[in-house]
Design an enzyme around this catalytic site. Structure first.
Site, mmCIF file in Angstrom:
data_model
loop_
_atom_site.group_PDB
_atom_site.id
_atom_site.type_symbol
_atom_site.label_atom_id
_atom_site.label_comp_id
_atom_site.label_asym_id
_atom_site.label_seq_id
_atom_site.Cartn_x
_atom_site.Cartn_y
_atom_site.Cartn_z
ATOM 1 N N ASP A 160 -0.936 -6.274 9.607
ATOM 2 C CA ASP A 160 -2.034 -5.407 9.171
ATOM 3 C C ASP A 160 -3.156 -6.320 8.690
ATOM 4 O OD1 ASP A 160 -3.822 -3.957 7.558
ATOM 5 O OD2 ASP A 160 -2.312 -2.479 7.031
ATOM 6 N N LYS B 187 -12.435 -0.907 6.266
ATOM 7 C CA LYS B 187 -12.613 -1.810 5.128
ATOM 8 C C LYS B 187 -13.653 -2.882 5.411
ATOM 9 C CE LYS B 187 -9.183 0.548 3.498
ATOM 10 N NZ LYS B 187 -9.422 1.631 2.516
ATOM 11 N N ILE C 253 -6.540 -5.362 8.307
ATOM 12 C CA ILE C 253 -7.732 -4.513 8.169
ATOM 13 C C ILE C 253 -8.727 -5.037 7.127
ATOM 14 C CG2 ILE C 253 -6.395 -2.507 8.895
ATOM 15 C CD1 ILE C 253 -6.527 -1.472 6.037
ATOM 16 N N TYR D 8 0.825 -1.204 0.000
ATOM 17 C CA TYR D 8 0.000 0.000 0.000
ATOM 18 C C TYR D 8 0.864 1.261 0.000
ATOM 19 C CZ TYR D 8 -3.016 3.553 2.226
ATOM 20 O OH TYR D 8 -3.687 4.704 2.565
#
Length: 475
Positions: free
Chosen positions: A230, A268, A232, A145
C-alpha cells in the site's frame, strides 16, 4: 420479519471502533469558527488540503479539462458515453507516469498494468478477492489503518493476522515479528496467502528502509505468499530519508514477481479522496486480468478520468506540485510537532504522511487500554478534538494516538493547539503545580512561531481565534 443476509446483519464493517466513533462525535457537533466555535475539530481525517490553491490555479488556467465548460464541452458526448472498464488509455498513461515521478523517476510503470478502482478502499478489496479465498489470511504489521478490517475482510471473508511491532524499536517490522505472526496463523489453522505493508505508514508517518524491504521480499519469497504494498502516501514524504517503493526493491533482488502487487490512489498524494481514484498495479498477469474484470463494480467516472489525464499529463504542473506539496507538509509538520513539544507532548519521529503518532502514555492513569479509552473520551468530549486512539489501529501498547494535521486551515489548527495547551496546563497543574510555566509565556511563544510557519494559502478569511472561548479564557 423477513430474514436478510449475514453481511447486512453482521458487524463486519467495524463501525463499533472508536476510530469511527470519533467521526460520529465530529459529525454531531462540527467545529465552525463563527457558528460552532465550541464544536469538535476534525483531527481524525487523513486528508491533504495544503495545496488546494495551487491546484485551483491550474484548473482555472485549463478550463478545457472540465467537460462542463465552453472550452471542454466538445468532449462531453464522447466522454459521457460508455467507456471500456480497462480505463481511458490517456488516463492510465498519465497515472503510470505520475507514479514514476512520485518515486523520483527511479522506476517506470506499465500503463497496461494499471487497473482502476473506486479509491484505495475498492482497490484493497479487489486485491483480496484476487489473492485469497474466504477463511484464508493476510499478515498485517501493527499499528495499521482501521479501515483494513473492513476493506480486506468484510465482504471477502479473508482473515487478518497482526504482525506485532513495538515502540521499543520505533515499530519497525522485524523478521522475528513476521515469523511469530506466521506461526500464530498456522496454529489457528489459517492458510497465510499474503503480507500487506503500508509504506509510508499510516498511522506512524514513517517509511520502510531498503534493508527492511529487502528482508520482507525475502520472507514472502521463502513462504511463497503474496506481498501487497500500500503506497498511497508515496508523495507525502517531506524530508529525508526518501521514499523507497517495493517496485524499486524487486529490481535489485531476486524475486518471484507474480507475488508482488501495489495499491495506489490519488486520495492522499493529490488530496482528491472525493474523486475515488484507486489503482491496483500487479506484476501478476492473472491478477491484472481478474482485477480488470472486477473493476466494473467500482469504475472511476469518465469525467474524472478525463480531468486527471489532462492534469497529470502536464509535466511542469506535476513537477511543481510535488515540490510544493512537500514544502507545505514539512512546514505544517514542523510547526505542529514543535507546538506539541512545548507543552510536553512527544511523538514518533516521522518524515511522511498527513499525521503524527502522538505519545500520551504519560497521561494514562494506568498502562491499560481501558485507561487509553478514558483519556480518549476526555479528548473527544471535553477538549473537543477528534483524535484516534492507538487501540483502534491495533497498536499493542496503550497511550499512542494518531493526530492528522493537514486537513485544516492554519486558524483552525491554532484553535486545536490552544485547546491542547489548555488541557496540558490543567493536567500539569494537577500533577506538578509548582513546575508549570506561565500560560502567557506559552501563548507568546506560539504567537512568535506563527509567522514563521503559517502558510498564506491556508489562512481562513474568518479567523476563529477571537471567537474561541478557550482564547477568551486565556486573555
Amino acid at each position: 420479519m423477513v430474514a436478510i443476509s449475514k453481511i447486512a446483519t453482521g458487524n463486519g464493517h467495524g463501525e463499533d471502533s472508536p476510530y469511527f466513533d470519533g467521526w460520529k462525535a465530529y459529525e454531531t457537533n462540527p467545529f465552525h469558527p463563527i457558528d460552532r466555535p465550541d464544536g469538535v475539530i476534525q483531527m481524525g481525517l487523513a486528508e491533504n488540503q495544503l495545496c488546494f490553491n495551487f491546484i485551483k490555479k491550474w484548473v482555472m488556467e485549463h478550463p478545457e479539462a472540465s467537460l462542463c465548460s465552453a472550452e471542454g464541452v466538445n468532449k462531453f458526448k464522447e466522454t459521457a458515453l460508455f467507456q471500456d472498464y480497462h480505463g481511458m488509455p490517456e488516463f492510465r498513461e498519465a497515472v503510470a507516469k505520475f507514479m514514476g515521478k512520485v518515486r523520483g523517476g527511479r522506476v517506470k510503470f506499465d500503463p497496461d498494468r494499471i487497473v482502476m478502482s473506486g479509491g484505495a478502499t475498492g482497490a484493497h478489496e479487489m486485491v483480496a478477492f484476487c489473492l485469497a479465498d474466504p477463511g484464508e489470511a493476510f499478515l498485517v504489521p501493527t499499528p495499521y489503518y482501521p479501515g483494513f478490517d473492513r476493506d480486506l475482510s468484510w465482504r471477502t471473508g479473508v482473515e487478518l493476522v497482526p504482525v506485532v511491532c513495538e515502540s521499543s524499536n520505533n515499530f519497525k517490522i522485524t523478521r522475528a515479528a513476521l515469523e511469530a505472526a506466521y506461526e500464530k496463523a498456522k496454529e489457528a489453522n489459517l492458510r497465510v496467502k499474503g503480507l500487506l505493508i503500508t509504506n509510508p505508514s499510516n498511522p506512524l508517518g514513517t517509511i520502510l528502509d531498503q534493508d527492511t524491504l529487502k528482508g520482507i521480499v525475502k520472507f514472502i519469497n521463502e513462504k511463497n505468499i503474496h506481498l501487497i504494498g500500500d503506497e498511497i502516501y508515496a508523495a507525502t514524504v517531506f524530508m529525508e530519508p526518501e521514499f523507497v517503493s517495493i517496485s524499486e526493491i524487486i529490481e535489485e533482488v531476486e524475486c518471484n514477481r507474480d507475488l508482488i502487487h501495489i495499491v495506489y490512489s490519488l486520495s492522499k498524494d493529490m488530496g482528491f479522496p472525493g474523486f475515488r481514484v484507486g489503482i491496483v498495479y500487479s506484476y501478476n498477469d492473472a491478477v491484472v486480468s481478474c482485477a480488470r474484470k472486477m473493476s466494473s463494480f467500482g469504475l472511476v467516472s469518465s469525467q474524472t478520468q478525463h480531468l486527471i489525464a489532462k492534469m497529470l499529463s502536464d509535466d511542469d504542473f506535476v513537477d511543481r506540485f510535488i515540490v510544493e506539496s512537500k514544502e507545505q507538509l514539512l512546514k505544517r509538520h514542523k510547526y505542529f510537532t514543535l507546538s506539541l513539544s512545548q507543552v510536553g507532548i512527544g511523538s514518533l519521529k516521522s518524515n511522511a504522511g498527513l499525521f503524527i503518532w502522538m505519545d500520551l502514555r504519560k497521561l494514562l492513569k494506568e498502562k491499560t487500554f481501558d485507561a487509553e479509552m478514558d483519556l480518549w473520551r476526555v479528548i473527544i468530549n471535553e477538549v473537543k478534538l477528534n483524535v484516534s486512539p492507538g487501540s483502534s489501529f491495533h497498536c499493542d501498547e496503550p497511550g499512542w494516538f494518531r493526530v492528522c494535521f493537514a486537513n485544516m486551515d492554519d486558524n483552525t489548527m491554532e484553535v486545536a493547539l490552544l485547546r491542547i495547551t489548555t488541557f496540558m496546563h490543567k493536567h500539569n497543574e494537577a500533577m506538578v503545580p509548582r513546575k508549570l510555566c506561565r500560560r502567557a509565556s506559552l501563548k507568546l511563544s506560539l504567537s512568535r512561531r506563527r509567522d514563521d510557519f503559517m502558510s498564506p494559502n491556508m489562512m481562513s478569511p474568518h479567523s476563529p481565534i477571537p471567537q474561541s472561548p478557550l482564547v477568551r479564557a486565556r486573555t
